[in-house]
Write a protein that holds these residues in place. Structure first.
Motif, PDB file in Angstrom:
ATOM      1  N   GLU A  46       0.842  -1.187   0.000  1.00 11.18           N
ATOM      2  CA  GLU A  46       0.000   0.000   0.000  1.00 11.18           C
ATOM      3  C   GLU A  46       0.879   1.238   0.000  1.00 11.18           C
ATOM      4  OE1 GLU A  46      -2.482   0.921   3.380  1.00 11.18           O
ATOM      5  OE2 GLU A  46      -1.074   0.012   4.758  1.00 11.18           O
ATOM      6  N   PRO A  49       0.233   8.795   1.157  1.00 13.68           N
ATOM      7  CA  PRO A  49       0.700  10.124   0.777  1.00 13.68           C
ATOM      8  C   PRO A  49       0.634  11.090   1.957  1.00 13.68           C
ATOM      9  CG  PRO A  49      -1.546   9.801  -0.018  1.00 13.68           C
ATOM     10  CD  PRO A  49      -1.167   8.555   0.747  1.00 13.68           C
ATOM     11  N   ILE A 140      -4.842  12.921   4.497  1.00 14.94           N
ATOM     12  CA  ILE A 140      -5.731  12.350   5.516  1.00 14.94           C
ATOM     13  C   ILE A 140      -4.824  11.623   6.513  1.00 14.94           C
ATOM     14  CG2 ILE A 140      -7.663  10.775   5.938  1.00 14.94           C
ATOM     15  CD1 ILE A 140      -8.534  12.972   4.073  1.00 14.94           C
ATOM     16  N   ALA A 143      -6.454  10.546  12.376  1.00 20.13           N
ATOM     17  CA  ALA A 143      -7.582   9.672  12.719  1.00 20.13           C
ATOM     18  C   ALA A 143      -8.229   9.270  11.391  1.00 20.13           C
ATOM     19  CB  ALA A 143      -8.583  10.425  13.598  1.00 20.13           C
ATOM     20  N   PRO A 144      -9.050   8.204  11.371  1.00 19.84           N
ATOM     21  CA  PRO A 144      -9.641   7.790  10.097  1.00 19.84           C
ATOM     22  C   PRO A 144     -10.503   8.895   9.502  1.00 19.84           C
ATOM     23  CG  PRO A 144     -10.665   6.634  11.932  1.00 19.84           C
ATOM     24  CD  PRO A 144      -9.468   7.333  12.476  1.00 19.84           C
TER      25      PRO A 144
ATOM     26  N   PHE B  21      -5.761   0.894   3.521  1.00 15.84           N
ATOM     27  CA  PHE B  21      -6.658   1.981   3.925  1.00 15.84           C
ATOM     28  C   PHE B  21      -5.962   3.058   4.747  1.00 15.84           C
ATOM     29  CE2 PHE B  21      -9.080  -1.757   2.990  1.00 15.84           C
ATOM     30  CZ  PHE B  21     -10.119  -1.278   2.208  1.00 15.84           C
ATOM     31  N   GLN B  22      -4.644   2.916   4.897  1.00 16.98           N
ATOM     32  CA  GLN B  22      -3.928   3.905   5.704  1.00 16.98           C
ATOM     33  C   GLN B  22      -3.956   5.281   5.032  1.00 16.98           C
ATOM     34  OE1 GLN B  22      -0.641   2.642   8.431  1.00 16.98           O
ATOM     35  NE2 GLN B  22      -0.244   1.190   6.811  1.00 16.98           N
ATOM     36  N   LYS B  23      -4.103   5.307   3.711  1.00 16.26           N
ATOM     37  CA  LYS B  23      -4.192   6.610   3.038  1.00 16.26           C
ATOM     38  C   LYS B  23      -5.471   7.360   3.413  1.00 16.26           C
ATOM     39  CE  LYS B  23      -5.839   4.741  -1.414  1.00 16.26           C
ATOM     40  NZ  LYS B  23      -5.221   3.413  -1.611  1.00 16.26           N
ATOM     41  N   TYR B  24      -6.432   6.651   3.989  1.00 13.16           N
ATOM     42  CA  TYR B  24      -7.642   7.305   4.503  1.00 13.16           C
ATOM     43  C   TYR B  24      -7.557   7.512   6.012  1.00 13.16           C
ATOM     44  CZ  TYR B  24      -9.363   5.694  -0.028  1.00 13.16           C
ATOM     45  OH  TYR B  24      -9.513   5.443  -1.378  1.00 13.16           O
ATOM     46  N   GLY B  25      -6.386   7.338   6.569  1.00 17.43           N
ATOM     47  CA  GLY B  25      -6.210   7.543   8.005  1.00 17.43           C
ATOM     48  C   GLY B  25      -6.622   6.345   8.846  1.00 17.43           C
ATOM     49  N   VAL B  26      -6.977   5.232   8.179  1.00 21.47           N
ATOM     50  CA  VAL B  26      -7.410   4.029   8.910  1.00 21.47           C
ATOM     51  C   VAL B  26      -6.168   3.228   9.299  1.00 21.47           C
ATOM     52  CG1 VAL B  26      -8.714   1.884   8.758  1.00 21.47           C
ATOM     53  CG2 VAL B  26      -9.589   3.963   7.668  1.00 21.47           C
ATOM     54  N   THR B 272      -1.302   6.623  11.217  1.00 22.30           N
ATOM     55  CA  THR B 272      -0.762   6.402   9.875  1.00 22.30           C
ATOM     56  C   THR B 272       0.395   7.340   9.550  1.00 22.30           C
ATOM     57  OG1 THR B 272      -2.435   7.904   9.013  1.00 22.30           O
ATOM     58  CG2 THR B 272      -2.957   5.564   9.015  1.00 22.30           C
TER      59      THR B 272
END
Lengths: 239, 335
Positions: A46, A49, A140, A143-144, B21-26, B272
Motif C-alpha cells: 500500500e 501520501p 488524511i 484519525a480515520p 486503507f492507511q491513506k484514509y487515516g485508517v 498512519t
C-alpha cells in the motif's frame, strides 16, 4: 519531476519531494498517487501520501531470488523510477469539490466566542470568514478520515487549547493555528471547536471509507440547528 | 463455539491487519506478534491470516461449547485445560465442555489462540482485526467481555487431517500433538533484549552524542505503553539544531523521538502518519520479539545494514514457508 528515494525501514520506500508545503508540491504528490493507482503493482502492499512525501510499502519476498545480486530495496527503487517516468503521461484529473454544512456556535461550537475574541471579530464575522475560504485537503491522517486542510484565512487563526478536551464529538469543526479541520470520530483534542457538521466523515462500511480524500477542494456552508437535525437524520437513514 | 467466562486484561480478535486503507487515516491494527499469530493458525490447518485471539499478560477463561482443534503460540501464560497444564506451539484438541485457563506469565507479553476454521467475525475493510479506537472490526469493535460467544468457521481439509492425526479416544479433556513448531528465539542479555534496527530517515538530525547514546544505552519500556506504541525511558535524545518536521507516513517499528527526548516505538495500532523525527526503524524480523516485550523490560538497539535486514526478513519468511510444508506432511503421514 525532482524527487529522491530513501528507505523507510526494510519494507518501505519514501518518495521525497522536499519540505515545502504548497499546492504545486501537492499536485505532484497527487500525480504520483494517481500513477500508483493506475499501475497497481502486486509488489506494493500500500502507499501513504503526505504533504511532501509518498511512502510505498512493499514485500521484499517479491524480489527474492537465490541468484541475482540486487537487493529487494534496489529492485523496488528501480521499479519506482520506471513508474514515475510515466508521470508526464498521467492526466490531471478533475479535483473533487465537496461542500461541508456546519452548524456554527452554541453547544456545537463552544469555542466560537474564543476565536472571535482572540481576533477582535464578532461571531458572525468568524463564520463569514470561515465559510468564505477555498480549502484544499492536503492529506488524511491522525484519525480515520481526518483531513489536513490548507487555505484558512489567517484572520480567524487561534492557538490550541492549553489543555486538550478528553472527548470531542464526531463532526466537530475546529481551528488550531492557521489550520482548520473536522474530527471524524470521538477523540481527545486541543483544537478550538467552532461548530459541527452532520456529515459522517468516516464511513467504515463504504468504499472509500473516508468522505474526504487528499486533493479535494472543500467549502464550508453555515446551516441552522433545524437543518443540522434534518441532515443528520437523513444520513442516519442511510446507515 | 466458545464462551468467554473471564476476559483477561485485553483479549481481542486480530488477523494480519487492515492494509490498503492507511491513506484514509485508517490504522493497520492486526496482531502485534505476527509470527506467533501466523504459526498458531498454520498449526490448526488455517490460512496464516485467519482471525485469532490476541491475549495480553492476564489470560481469559474460555469455555468450549464443542470439541475444537486449537493451538496457542507466543507468550507463555501457563495455559491449562480443566486443571491440566497444556503445552504451546502445537495442535491441541479441546473436548466439549472443557475450560481453558491461564495462571500466570512465564514469558512474553502476548499469546495467540487459533481455532480450526478461524474465528467468525465480520470483515470490515478487508480485515477482521479489532480497531479499538474507531470501535470497528473484531467482535463488535471491542475487546472481549465476559459472556461473549464466538463461533468458528468450517475447518478446511488440512484442519481435518490434523484433527484425525490426533488420537482423541482418550478420557482426558484434551489431546496434544507429539510434535511442535519452534518457539520464538529471544536474543536477551543481562543488559536487555537486543533489537536490531536500520537508521531512521531523520537519524542525521540528532546530535552526535544522541546518535551514539542511542546504540550504547539501555531503554526501559514504561507502563504508558500499549498496542499503539512503547514509550521508552532512559537516555533523553536531542536534535543537533531545532528543526520542524513535515508530517509523513510512519511504519510498524518506527522509533520516533518527540520534543521531550524519550523515544516511542510505533506498533500495530500506530497512527498512519507522524511529525516526530525517526531515529531508527526496527527490522521486520525483530518485530515479533519486540511485541513480546512488556512494560519494565529493557531494550538495547543494534544497527545493521538494510541489506542484512532484508536478508533476515527473507530468512524468517522462508522458515514459515518450511513450517507450512512440514505441517502438511505431518498431517498426511498417517493417511
Amino acid at each position: 519531476m525532482k524527487y529522491k528515494l530513501e528507505p523507510l525501514g526494510d519494507r518501505g520506500i519514501m518518495i521525497d519531494l522536499g519540505n515545502e508545503i504548497d499546492s504545486a508540491v501537492h499536485d505532484k504528490i497527487q500525480n504520483i498517487t494517481r500513477i500508483l493507482d493506475n499501475y497497481s503493482e502486486s509488489w506494493i502492499t500500500e502507499y501513504i501520501p503526505a504533504f511532501t512525501t509518498v511512502a510505498v510499502f512493499y514485500n521484499p519476498m517479491f524480489f527474492y531470488t537465490s541468484s541475482v545480486r540486487v537487493t529487494p530495496y534496489e529492485a523496488a527503487c528501480m521499479r519506482i523510477h520506471e513508474l514515475l517516468k510515466k508521470s508526464e503521461l498521467s492526466n490531471r484529473s478533475q479535483a473533487r469539490k465537496v461542500e461541508i454544512p456546519v452548524c456554527y456556535g452554541g453547544s456545537f461550537g463552544p469555542d466560537l466566542q474564543f476565536v472571535a475574541d482572540h481576533n477582535s471579530l464578532t461571531l458572525d464575522e468568524v463564520i463569514r470568514v470561515h465559510t468564505s475560504g477555498d480549502y484544499l485537503v492536503y492529506m488524511i491522517g491522525f484519525a480515520p478520515g481526518f483531513p489536513y486542510i490548507g487555505g484558512m484565512p489567517a484572520e480567524i487563526a487561534a492557538p490550541r487549547k492549553e489543555s486538550p478536551r478528553l472527548k470531542i464529538p464526531p463532526g466537530s469543526v475546529g481551528i488550531a493555528g492557521e489550520q482548520t479541520g473536522v474530527y471524524p470520530i470521538e477523540t481527545p483534542g486541543g483544537w478550538q471547536i467552532i461548530g459541527r457538521t452532520p456529515l459522517p466523515l468516516f464511513q467504515p462500511e463504504q468504499m472509500p471509507p473516508s468522505l474526504l480524500q487528499a486533493g479535494d477542494h472543500i467549502t464550508f456552508t453555515a446551516i441552522d440547528e433545524d437543518e443540522y437535525q434534518r441532515l443528520q437524520e437523513e444520513h442516519h437513514d442511510h446507515d | 463455539m466458545i464462551t468467554i467466562k473471564k476476559p483477561g486484561l485485553l483479549t481481542s480478535v486480530q488477523d494480519l491487519g487492515r492494509y490498503g486503507f492507511q491513506k484514509y487515516g485508517v490504522i493497520a491494527s492486526g496482531a502485534m506478534d505476527t509470527r506467533s499469530h501466523r504459526i498458531s493458525n498454520l498449526l490448526v490447518g488455517n490460512e496464516e491470516g485467519a482471525a485469532s485471539l490476541e491475549i495480553s499478560l492476564i489470560g481469559p477463561e474460555i469455555h468450549f461449547e464443542e470439541t475444537a482443534l486449537i493451538s496457542i503460540c507466543g507468550g507463555n501464560f501457563t495455559p491449562s485445560i480443566s486443571g491440566y497444564p497444556v503445552r504451546q506451539w502445537r495442535p491441541l484438541i479441546v473436548k466439549k465442555g472443557s475450560t481453558l485457563r491461564f495462571s500466570g506469565v512465564k514469558s512474553g507479553c502476548r499469546a495467540y489462540l487459533s481455532i480450526a476454521g478461524g474465528f467468525l467475525v465480520p470483515e470490515i475493510m478487508a480485515s477482521k482485526s479489532t480497531y479499538l479506537r474507531a470501535e470497528i472490526g473484531g467482535h463488535n469493535g471491542r475487546a472481549l467481555k465476559a459472556g461473549d460467544s464466538l463461533k468458528s468457521g468450517r475447518p478446511g481439509e488440512l484442519s481435518q487431517s490434523i484433527f484425525q492425526a490426533l488420537d482423541s479416544s482418550t478420557e482426558r479433556n484434551f489431546v496434544e500433538m507429539d510434535w511442535s513448531a519452534a518457539s520464538n528465539k529471544l536474543l536477551s542479555s543481562a543488559k536487555g533484549t537486543v533489537i536490531r534496527v536500520v537508521k531512521g530517515r531523520q537519524f542525521d538530525w540528532f546530535s552526535e552524542n544522541s546518535q551514539k547514546r542511542f546504540f550504547e544505552e539501555t531503554f526501559e519500556i514504561t507502563p504508558q505503553s500499549d498496542r499503539m506504541g512503547y514509550r521508552l525511558s532512559g537516555e533523553s535524545l536531542s536534535l543537533s539544531t531545532a528543526k520542524e518536521m513535515v508530517s509523513e507516513a510512519v511504519n510498524f517499528g518506527s522509533i520516533q523521538v518527540p520534543a521531550d527526548g524519550n523515544p516511542i516505538i510505533l506498533l500495530a495500532d500506530r497512527q498512519t502518519s507522524g511529525g516526530y523525527p525517526k531515529i531508527a526503524e526496527t527490522i521486520s524480523a525483530d518485530l515479533p520479539l519486540l511485541a513480546q516485550a512488556k512494560p519494565g523490560d529493557r531494550l538495547r538497539f543494534i544497527e545493521i545494514t538494510l541489506e542484512d535486514a532484508q536478508r533476515l526478513y527473507i530468512k524468517s519468511e522462508l522458515e514459515i514457508q518450511q513450517l507450512k510444508q512440514g505441517i502438511i506432511l505431518k498431517a498426511n503421514q498417517n493417511k
